[in-house]
Design an enzyme around this catalytic site. Structure first.
Site, PDB file in Angstrom:
ATOM      1  CD1 TRP A  18     -42.611 -10.797 -13.223  1.00  0.00           C
ATOM      2  CD2 TRP A  18     -43.377  -9.241 -11.784  1.00  0.00           C
ATOM      3  NE1 TRP A  18     -43.877 -11.178 -12.808  1.00  0.00           N
ATOM      4  CE2 TRP A  18     -44.365 -10.249 -11.929  1.00  0.00           C
ATOM      5  CE3 TRP A  18     -43.619  -8.163 -10.918  1.00  0.00           C
ATOM      6  CZ2 TRP A  18     -45.588 -10.195 -11.255  1.00  0.00           C
ATOM      7  CZ3 TRP A  18     -44.830  -8.109 -10.251  1.00  0.00           C
ATOM      8  CH2 TRP A  18     -45.799  -9.112 -10.416  1.00  0.00           C
ATOM      9  CG  ASP A  42     -34.095  -9.134 -10.000  1.00  0.00           C
ATOM     10  OD1 ASP A  42     -33.482  -9.632  -9.033  1.00  0.00           O
ATOM     11  OD2 ASP A  42     -35.213  -9.534 -10.375  1.00  0.00           O
ATOM     12  CE1 TYR A  47     -39.683 -12.602 -12.764  1.00  0.00           C
ATOM     13  CE2 TYR A  47     -37.839 -11.143 -13.226  1.00  0.00           C
ATOM     14  CZ  TYR A  47     -38.723 -11.700 -12.330  1.00  0.00           C
ATOM     15  OH  TYR A  47     -38.655 -11.334 -11.014  1.00  0.00           O
ATOM     16  CE  LYS A  72     -35.651 -12.733  -8.792  1.00  0.00           C
ATOM     17  NZ  LYS A  72     -35.937 -11.995 -10.060  1.00  0.00           N
ATOM     18  CG  ASN A 244     -37.962   4.945 -11.276  1.00  0.00           C
ATOM     19  OD1 ASN A 244     -38.623   5.935 -10.970  1.00  0.00           O
ATOM     20  ND2 ASN A 244     -38.487   3.914 -11.907  1.00  0.00           N
TER      21      ASN A 244
HETATM   22  P1  A2P Z   1     -44.016   1.734 -16.938  1.00  0.00           P
HETATM   23  O1  A2P Z   1     -43.225   0.496 -17.253  1.00  0.00           O
HETATM   24  O2  A2P Z   1     -45.088   2.028 -17.932  1.00  0.00           O
HETATM   25  O3  A2P Z   1     -43.146   2.935 -16.647  1.00  0.00           O
HETATM   26  P2  A2P Z   1     -42.867  -1.864  -9.496  1.00  0.00           P
HETATM   27  O4  A2P Z   1     -41.444  -1.550  -9.827  1.00  0.00           O
HETATM   28  O5  A2P Z   1     -43.252  -1.549  -8.084  1.00  0.00           O
HETATM   29  O6  A2P Z   1     -43.264  -3.258  -9.879  1.00  0.00           O
HETATM   30  O7  A2P Z   1     -43.787  -0.872 -10.401  1.00  0.00           O
HETATM   31  C1  A2P Z   1     -43.760  -0.954 -11.787  1.00  0.00           C
HETATM   32  C2  A2P Z   1     -44.882  -0.142 -12.372  1.00  0.00           C
HETATM   33  O8  A2P Z   1     -44.692   1.234 -12.047  1.00  0.00           O
HETATM   34  C3  A2P Z   1     -44.933  -0.233 -13.867  1.00  0.00           C
HETATM   35  O9  A2P Z   1     -46.302  -0.245 -14.236  1.00  0.00           O
HETATM   36  C4  A2P Z   1     -44.246   1.047 -14.357  1.00  0.00           C
HETATM   37  O10 A2P Z   1     -44.861   1.451 -15.571  1.00  0.00           O
HETATM   38  C5  A2P Z   1     -44.561   2.023 -13.241  1.00  0.00           C
HETATM   39  N1  A2P Z   1     -43.472   2.994 -12.998  1.00  0.00           N
HETATM   40  C6  A2P Z   1     -42.150   2.740 -12.884  1.00  0.00           C
HETATM   41  N2  A2P Z   1     -41.464   3.873 -12.627  1.00  0.00           N
HETATM   42  C7  A2P Z   1     -42.376   4.870 -12.575  1.00  0.00           C
HETATM   43  C8  A2P Z   1     -42.286   6.264 -12.332  1.00  0.00           C
HETATM   44  N3  A2P Z   1     -41.125   6.859 -12.105  1.00  0.00           N
HETATM   45  N4  A2P Z   1     -43.440   6.996 -12.353  1.00  0.00           N
HETATM   46  C9  A2P Z   1     -44.629   6.409 -12.595  1.00  0.00           C
HETATM   47  N5  A2P Z   1     -44.783   5.082 -12.804  1.00  0.00           N
HETATM   48  C10 A2P Z   1     -43.673   4.322 -12.807  1.00  0.00           C
END
Ligand code: A2P
Length: 262
Positions: A18, A42, A47, A72, A244
């Site tokens: 997304w 996903d 999107y 979706k 992650n």
């Molecule tokens: P970016 O794409 O710049 O890494 P969610 O999955 O809850 O929707 O959150 C997504 C947001 O969290 C995006 O803005 C992403 O930014 C950021 N993000 C994803 N993984 C991390 C991480 N390990 N540490 C910090 N920010 C993260």
């Protein structure tokens, strides 16, 4: 892997797409994600990145049967013919022979949140059941549905969704929907497991992450796993993709309780 109610295996962590812009960025992100070990991707028609996702899947060189791909039905499609048409468009975009999971994106159109679409949801659901029975989709479900909205489609079709994908993260755990789904063996997928980034700024989360020697993102993703949901974190950074999925630790019961209260 988790196992869905129809015995289909689903990888515990998915790569969310997304807000990842179509074209080069989505293509490279999904290719990187698959390279670093994600097996579960996903996406959604809405999107607008399905074509890039499909190209990355093809170019990854990973066998189709090792991947779990979700898309979706757009939230404003609330009839049988529209569902058939959009499912076919999604398959064309992705360039795939079958989908692992197809979801009704929301119970109402995103620009009319709360609108009663109970009849339309039943029509869409009937089309999806047919695709499922024809073997074009391995599991079907809903997204953003509450208890009443699920009961409505089940009452008219006698077919219980395999999955409900909802916003779920520390501080937003939708207890009523989750306990209803748990009771009926409807698997919960957690979108925005980092609260689109907001959870990472919470002082309690930051302090607790230090204690476990992990990052706030890892603590947030692990929390979703401790709750038996499948988190779908998204990022365009390869380092963060790796971070992650590197969540092989346990959060103890007392700390889970603290996070439950946030
Ligand atoms: P970016 O794409 O710049 O890494 P969610 O999955 O809850 O929707 O959150 C997504 C947001 O969290 C995006 O803005 C992403 O930014 C950021 N993000 C994803 N993984 C991390 C991480 N390990 N540490 C910090 N920010 C993260």
């Amino acid at each position: 892997m988790y196992t869905l109610s129809n015995n289909i295996k689903i990888p515990k962590i998915g790569f969310g797409t997304w807000q990842i812009p179509p074209g080069e960025i989505a293509y490279k992100s999904v290719l990187d994600a698959i390279k670093v070990g994600y097996k579960h991707i996903d996406t959604a028609y809405a999107y607008e990145n399905e074509q890039s996702v499909g190209k990355a899947i093809k170019d990854s060189g990973v066998n189709r049967d090792e991947l779990f791909i979700t898309s979706k039905l757009p939230s404003h499609i609330k009839d049988y013919e529209g569902t058939v048409k959009h499912f076919n468009l999604t398959m064309e975009n992705l360039g795939l022979e079958y989908l692992d999971l197809y979801l009704i994106h929301a119970p109402w159109p995103w620009d009319e949140i709360g609108k009663d679409c109970s009849q339309g949801n039943v029509l869409a659901w009937k089309a999806m059941i047919e695709f499922f029975k024809a073997g074009k989709i391995r599991a079907i479900g809903v997204s953003n549905f509450n208890k009443e909205e699920i009961e409505n489609i089940v009452k008219h079709t006698n077919f219980v969704p395999h999955v409900n994908q909802i916003q779920f993260h520390i501080g937003h755990t939708q207890n009523e929907t989750v306990s209803y789904c748990n009771k009926h063996n409807i698997f919960i997928e957690a979108y925005s497991p980092l609260g689109t980034g907001r959870v990472l700024k919470n002082e309690t989360v930051i302090e607790m992450a230090k204690k476990y020697n992990v990052t706030p993102a890892q603590l947030s993703i692990r929390y979703c796993l401790e709750k038996n949901t499948a988190p779908l974190p998204k990022t365009t950074s390869k380092d963060r993709m790796i971070e992650n999925i590197n969540v092989d630790f346990k959060i103890n019961v007392e700390d889970i309780k603290i996070l439950d209260e946030l």
